[in-house]
Design an enzyme around this catalytic site. Structure first.
Site, PDB file in Angstrom:
ATOM      1  N   GLY A 166       0.785  -1.227   0.000  1.00  0.00           N
ATOM      2  CA  GLY A 166       0.000   0.000   0.000  1.00  0.00           C
ATOM      3  C   GLY A 166       0.819   1.280   0.000  1.00  0.00           C
ATOM      4  O   GLY A 166       0.266   2.376  -0.075  1.00  0.00           O
ATOM      5  N   HIS A 209     -15.006  -8.948  -2.911  1.00  0.00           N
ATOM      6  CA  HIS A 209     -14.166 -10.071  -3.330  1.00  0.00           C
ATOM      7  C   HIS A 209     -15.097 -11.247  -3.618  1.00  0.00           C
ATOM      8  O   HIS A 209     -15.742 -11.771  -2.723  1.00  0.00           O
ATOM      9  CB  HIS A 209     -13.183 -10.423  -2.216  1.00  0.00           C
ATOM     10  CG  HIS A 209     -12.357 -11.638  -2.501  1.00  0.00           C
ATOM     11  ND1 HIS A 209     -11.009 -11.573  -2.712  1.00  0.00           N
ATOM     12  CD2 HIS A 209     -12.703 -12.945  -2.631  1.00  0.00           C
ATOM     13  CE1 HIS A 209     -10.559 -12.797  -2.951  1.00  0.00           C
ATOM     14  NE2 HIS A 209     -11.560 -13.644  -2.908  1.00  0.00           N
ATOM     15  N   GLU A 276     -10.358 -15.791  -8.554  1.00  0.00           N
ATOM     16  CA  GLU A 276     -10.772 -14.660  -7.718  1.00  0.00           C
ATOM     17  C   GLU A 276     -11.006 -13.417  -8.563  1.00  0.00           C
ATOM     18  O   GLU A 276     -10.203 -13.097  -9.447  1.00  0.00           O
ATOM     19  CB  GLU A 276      -9.702 -14.359  -6.664  1.00  0.00           C
ATOM     20  CG  GLU A 276      -9.508 -15.490  -5.670  1.00  0.00           C
ATOM     21  CD  GLU A 276      -8.669 -15.084  -4.463  1.00  0.00           C
ATOM     22  OE1 GLU A 276      -8.827 -15.711  -3.411  1.00  0.00           O
ATOM     23  OE2 GLU A 276      -7.844 -14.148  -4.577  1.00  0.00           O
ATOM     24  N   ARG A 294      -5.287 -24.486  -5.552  1.00  0.00           N
ATOM     25  CA  ARG A 294      -5.330 -25.377  -4.391  1.00  0.00           C
ATOM     26  C   ARG A 294      -6.769 -25.444  -3.895  1.00  0.00           C
ATOM     27  O   ARG A 294      -7.619 -24.706  -4.357  1.00  0.00           O
ATOM     28  CB  ARG A 294      -4.451 -24.809  -3.275  1.00  0.00           C
ATOM     29  CG  ARG A 294      -4.885 -23.395  -2.892  1.00  0.00           C
ATOM     30  CD  ARG A 294      -4.434 -22.939  -1.537  1.00  0.00           C
ATOM     31  NE  ARG A 294      -5.201 -21.777  -1.117  1.00  0.00           N
ATOM     32  CZ  ARG A 294      -4.891 -20.520  -1.417  1.00  0.00           C
ATOM     33  NH1 ARG A 294      -3.826 -20.257  -2.150  1.00  0.00           N
ATOM     34  NH2 ARG A 294      -5.640 -19.530  -0.998  1.00  0.00           N
ATOM     35  N   VAL A 297      -9.349 -22.571   2.094  1.00  0.00           N
ATOM     36  CA  VAL A 297      -9.869 -22.641   3.459  1.00  0.00           C
ATOM     37  C   VAL A 297     -11.397 -22.677   3.434  1.00  0.00           C
ATOM     38  O   VAL A 297     -12.026 -23.485   4.119  1.00  0.00           O
ATOM     39  CB  VAL A 297      -9.382 -21.416   4.279  1.00  0.00           C
ATOM     40  CG1 VAL A 297     -10.059 -21.380   5.642  1.00  0.00           C
ATOM     41  CG2 VAL A 297      -7.873 -21.423   4.423  1.00  0.00           C
TER      42      VAL A 297
END
Lengths: 454, 167
Positions: A166, A209, A276, A294, A297
């Site tokens: 950032g 997201h 994403e 992968r 979570v």
């Protein structure tokens, strides 16, 4: 093609337990690679065999590709599941498996390397016809920035090419402040990174997201299992995930799925993955961010609303079998929410709080799922990340899921260590969250200040 | 209070140089009993928590266990060849999972043999991890009482490889 016979699990915590259970359901034997600190975990109790590969420190155990590969070969495994984190997206491990006739339960090594490189992944997405965040190459002057910004679309970010975290990022809201923003960004970039070069990207102020769960198999079949909304984040770490993406207009949703599938086909991607996106809620537009090669979570969110076992599907695909269902068989049902329960103290800068669990009574009941490696008496070790459980609920719609999550959090009894459960309770009762008025900055900008005042 | 490997090593050196015949130490998690004449006047109590002391000497440093100690056996993966240590003996343990080799290449003489005196830093065997061979060196001075692992055998992290009688 037959199912893999024996799989080494190169991970720890709840995902190790999750993979062991999936293997068991398919009649696959399990060997769990553990560090010295993890010999007494639930995974270690449940696996058919446990091998201690190294000391507690991850660098000398879970992060060493040679050790997990050697453990798999020496124990007669024909497959290796890397879980998430640790070595799961490391080219080196996937390649070592490929070179030693050990099936890596994930994409091919070359795919991992390709999607792991941000620029290459972005290029692949663009080539596949998937929208990427509009931006520029290096910008040499304020005048050039001004001439390009209109095409990118205001507001634009001026970002240090050498930057990160950032720093060196300035937003120009319209043509009147592009020059000043360029000068400031360039100065700060020079000071911070000793390199004043900048590039531009569209600034998405009200972003969500959104990610799409995808699969590919050896036969060219491609499948998506809908999307998840993971906008509740702190420092780019997801805190709450849910599905489906309740804020998406139907037309956007189907275009999002098509985009994800296009990328999977373009890459010839095999096994489970996640594409994403950043969703610009103001413009109803979405852009590719990255692809995760992968199991994630938050995969149980999708499992609850589709009734598909993602890890079992991974094992099938890695065994050379086709994906077990067709796109038209996928049905999204109800709404699911996941809260990541961490051993940490949100009122103390989210500092980790490892220690002995003297009481562990998770909530139970219809619609509740808990993925965890913990039990009463378990010592949460200080060596690894602080996640101790994923608490999930599934309800007919979002409102009932939120209500169910409140109940579940309220009845979760943990003693001996501090957790972020109270923080989750606060989120689940915040009017913005309940109304779905959130974006990726909401938790830090709105919720945290409110929480700290309570 | 607890004791680290450095302190144990210093203590053993100190003991060796002293004119004491016997040393007993009991601190949290560790019971240490050392004798110069090979017999202790009184045997330490039977159960002690498995106390291992990691020693960092070189790339693949093994781990010393102070004697007498009970090595906790894993139900799922018992350590090969584990046996009771006599007073004054310690284990040299595997620094990681790997395959053990006693010589530099097939047909070459063994790095060490039973009965041999070794120094700190003596190479005792090789540990192979995916065709990468690393020397395992001793972090104690003493005599090799027994080699516990055969060539080509896979060991786990912390598996006893040798019994050493500390000199």
């Amino acid at each position: 093609m037959a199912m893999l016979k024996r799989v080494l699990i190169a991970n720890r915590g709840e995902i190790a337990v999750r993979v062991i259970d999936a293997c068991r359901a398919l009649g696959v034997e399990t060997v769990l690679a553990v560090s010295h600190a993890d010999r007494e975990t639930l995974g270690a109790q449940r696996a058919d065999r446990v091998v201690c590969i190294g000391p507690a420190a991850s660098a000398a155990s879970y992060l060493n590709p040679g050790l997990v590969c050697q453990a798999a070969i020496s124990t007669g495994c024909d497959g290796l599941h890397p879980g998430y984190g640790f070595l799961s997206e490391r080219y080196e491990l996937a390649k070592m498996c490929e070179d030693n006739a050990l099936k890596f339960i994930g994409p091919r090594a070359d795919t991992i390397s390709r999607v792991g490189d941000k620029l290459e992944a972005r290029a692949a997405a663009a080539a596949a016809g998937v929208p990427v965040v509009p931006g520029s190459n290096l910008v040499a002057s304020a005048a050039e920035a001004a001439s390009l910004a209109g095409g990118i679309g205001y507001p634009v970010m001026l970002k240090a090419a050498a930057g990160g975290g950032g720093r060196g990022v300035f937003v120009a809201h319209d043509a009147s402040d592009i020059e000043a923003s360029f000068e400031r960004a360039s100065r700060e970039a020079l000071a911070a990174f000793n390199d004043g070069s900048l590039y531009m990207e569209r600034f998405i102020g009200n972003a969500r997201h959104i990610e799409v769960q995808v699969f590919g198999d050896d036969f060219g079949n491609v499948l998506h299992l809908g999307e998840r909304d993971c906008s509740i984040q702190r420092r780019y770490q997801k805190v709450v995930e849910e599905g489906p993406g309740y804020a998406l207009p139907e037309g956007v949703r189907s275009r999002l799925h098509e985009a994800a599938v296009k990328l999977v086909k373009y890459l010839g991607y095999v096994n489970a993955g996640t594409v994403e996106f950043l969703y610009d809620a103001d413009r109803e537009d979405f852009f590719f961010i990255e692809m995760n090669a992968r199991v994630q979570v938050e995969h149980p969110v999708t499992e609850l609303i589709t009734s598909v076992d993602i890890v079992q599907e991974q094992l099938r695909i890695a065994s050379g079998l086709p994906i077990s269902l067709r796109q038209e068989d996928v049905r999204i049902s109800g709404h699911a929410i996941e809260c990541r329960i961490n051993a940490e103290q949100p009122r103390d800068g989210f500092m980790p709080r490892p220690g002995r669990l003297t009481r562990w009574k998770p909530p139970q009941g219809p619609g509740i799922r808990l993925d965890s490696h913990c039990y009463e008496g378990y010592l949460v070790p200080p060596f690894y990340d602080s996640m101790i459980a994923k608490l999930l609920v599934h309800g007919p719609d979002r409102a009932s899921a939120v209500a169910a999550m409140r109940d579940a959090l309220d009845t979760f009894e943990i003693e001996g260590i501090e957790t972020n459960i109270e923080f989750h309770r606060f989120i689940m009762r915040h009017e913005d969250y309940v109304a779905g008025r959130v974006n990726t900055r909401w938790l830090e900008n709105t919720l945290l200040p409110a929480y700290q005042n309570t | 209070m607890s004791i680290n490997n450095e302190e144990i090593r210093n203590l053993l050196h100190f003991f060796e140089k002293s004119d004491w015949q016997e040393l007993r130490l009991e601190v949290e998690g560790v019971k240490l009993a050392v004798s110069k004449n090979g017999s202790l006047s009184h045997v330490a109590s039977t159960h002690v928590a498995p106390a291992h002391v990691p020693v960092q000497t070189g790339a693949a440093a093994p781990v010393v266990t102070a004697a007498p100690t009970a090595v906790k056996a894993h139900s799922s993966a018992p350590h090969a060849g584990v046996q009771e240590l006599a007073p004054g003996q310690v284990y040299l343990r595997a620094p990681s999972l790997g395959v053990i080799w006693g010589q530099s290449k097939p047909g070459a003489p063994s790095f060490v043999s039973e009965g041999e005196m070794i120094e700190i830093g003596t190479t005792v065997c090789l540990i192979e991890v995916m065709k990468l061979f690393t020397q395992v060196t001793s972090n104690v001075q003493g005599r090799i009482v027994r080699r516990l692992v055969a060539d080509g055998e896979m060991v786990e992290h912390d598996t006893p490889l040798f019994i050493i009688e500390v000199a």
